[in-house]
Design an enzyme around this catalytic site. Structure first.
Site, PDB file in Angstrom:
ATOM      1  N   TYR A  22       0.863  -1.181   0.000  1.00 19.47           N
ATOM      2  CA  TYR A  22       0.000   0.000   0.000  1.00 19.47           C
ATOM      3  C   TYR A  22       0.903   1.236   0.000  1.00 19.47           C
ATOM      4  CZ  TYR A  22      -2.785   3.810   1.861  1.00 19.47           C
ATOM      5  OH  TYR A  22      -3.383   5.023   2.022  1.00 19.47           O
ATOM      6  N   GLU A  38      -3.575   7.354  -3.866  1.00 14.64           N
ATOM      7  CA  GLU A  38      -3.375   6.046  -3.253  1.00 14.64           C
ATOM      8  C   GLU A  38      -3.154   4.978  -4.312  1.00 14.64           C
ATOM      9  OE1 GLU A  38      -6.084   5.449   0.484  1.00 14.64           O
ATOM     10  OE2 GLU A  38      -6.662   3.984  -1.037  1.00 14.64           O
TER      11      GLU A  38
END
Ligand code: GDP
Ligand code: MN
Length: 383
Positions: A101, A189
């Site tokens: 991530y 993101e």
């Protein structure tokens, strides 16, 4: 304002972040054609503005033409958390060994942007963030200087990213920060940032939310917003038709109020009493019966809503008129689909409370009581 995955991937890819080969498709035939061109296996991914598409059945991996057709038939037209899927992204599947991530957002508590990296990317990152916040490494960035290369290396190292790919991940993170800064990002993101068996790092998903107030200086992104509007939800379409300010949220307590500040306050109180708001709905001034009926139609047709709280402040609109409106609107139902709690204040609130038909609604005197009651009703439905 939120870009679709395919749009965010275009922006990321233009900036040099590796993304899988992909094509957008709006029909079953287009999906199959794109899959044949890209070569199997491919991922077929719903393009709607919701997170957690994977878990909700909006992403399918397919191995051949037949499966591509089936996936397209399943996903196109499906309802994903209130959004009808009108397009899919057909994408070369990545054979990954790890999911990372990486993200950049504004840390409002610190008043500084923050870069985040975790080796526990993928569909469960929200749970990781909650249960094990230390599994996400963070580094604050001074916007005057931007992200120094050593800061990118440090946060990647702190997260425990494998050495073989650490430099690539750090470089992707710097690019992501630069994009966030240059393009007025609110959140940027990549989850998952996939790692392959031969140490390639590739963005398998992309999120880019743009600061609405800065859209005027991001014409390219503003254009993407218009282009992406096909995926507006049924509820948002209704809100436009009725002329309401409406935002759908993720909870189950429906909220109707007049005036944005009043609605915001109600939202905060629902949260305060342990509930989760399902929406922001401002019916504006002059809340006559038909407007109230329209507002109820909206919250009742939201399948996430388990209870409804009305918070009305009478000004020019008098409390007794609002009460009549609520009665009239509810009398149209043979059975009220969801419990409704009403709190009236302001002009003629007492007359209003007397008029309200307590067979149809629960009346509460204070805002606190009304919100608490609505939260309780919602909990009962959930239990
Ligand atoms: P989200 O659920 O809306 O965030 O959608 P994502 O694009 O992040 O996909 C969710 C999950 O689907 C990923 O974490 C992967 O596990 C899986 N997935 C997505 N794309 C691929 C792919 O190309 N190959 C493989 N093997 N899995 C994928
Ligand atoms: Mn994702």
């Amino acid at each position: 304002m939120r870009l679709h995955e395919y749009q965010a991937k275009q922006v990321f890819s233009d900036a040099g972040i590796p993304t899988p080969a992909s094509e957008l498709a709006g029909t079953v035939d287009e999906t199959v054609a794109a899959a044949e061109k890209i070569g199997y296996p491919v991922a077929v991914k719903a393009q709607v503005h919701v997170g957690g598409r994977g878990k909700a059945g909006g992403i399918k991996l397919v191995e051949d033409k037949e499966e591509a057709r089936e996936a397209a038939e399943d996903i196109l037209g499906m309802d994903l958390k209130g959004y009808t899927v009108e397009r899919v992204l057909v994408e070369e599947a990545v054979d990954f060994v790890n999911e990372l991530y990486v993200g950049v957002t504004m840390d409002r508590g610190e008043g500084e942007p923050v870069a985040m990296v975790s080796t526990r990317g993928g569909v469960n990152i929200e749970e990781v963030a909650e249960e094990d916040p230390d599994a996400i490494a963070r580094e604050h960035i001074d916007p005057a200087f931007g992200m120094h290369p050593y800061q990118a290396r440090k946060v990647v190292y702190d997260a425990g990213v494998d050495r073989a790919i650490a430099n690539d991940v750090a470089s992707i993170l710097r690019t992501l920060y630069q994009l966030w800064d240059d393009r007025d990002g609110a959140d940027a993101e990549i989850n998952p940032l996939m790692v392959t068996g031969d140490d390639e790092v590739i963005a398998a998903d992309a999120v880019f939310n743009v600061d609405e107030d800065a859209l005027f200086r991001q014409p390219e992104l503003a254009e993407m917003e218009e282009e992406g509007e096909f995926a507006e939800s049924e509820l948002e379409r209704k809100a436009d038709e009725y002329g309401f300010d409406y935002v759908r949220l993720s909870g189950n307590v429906g909220i109707i109020g007049n005036g944005a500040g009043l609605v915001m306050t109600t939202l905060d109180l629902v949260d305060h009493y342990g509930g989760t708001p399902a929406n922001f709905l401002d019916v504006g001034g002059g809340a006559k019966a038909d407007r109230i009926a329209n507002a109820l139609d909206m919250v009742f047709s939201d399948e996430n809503v388990d209870s409804v709280v009305f918070n009305i402040f009478g000004g020019i609109t008098r409390g007794d008129e609002v009460a009549k409106g609520i009665n009239q609107a509810l009398e149209q139902f043979d059975e009220i689909p969801k419990p409704v709690v009403v709190r009236l204040a302001g002009t003629n609130w007492e007359e209003g409370m007397e008029i309200l038909n307590e067979d149809l609604v629960t009346v509460e005197k204070t805002l606190e009581d009304a919100v608490q009651r609505a939260v309780e009703y919602a909990e009962e439905v959930e239990a």
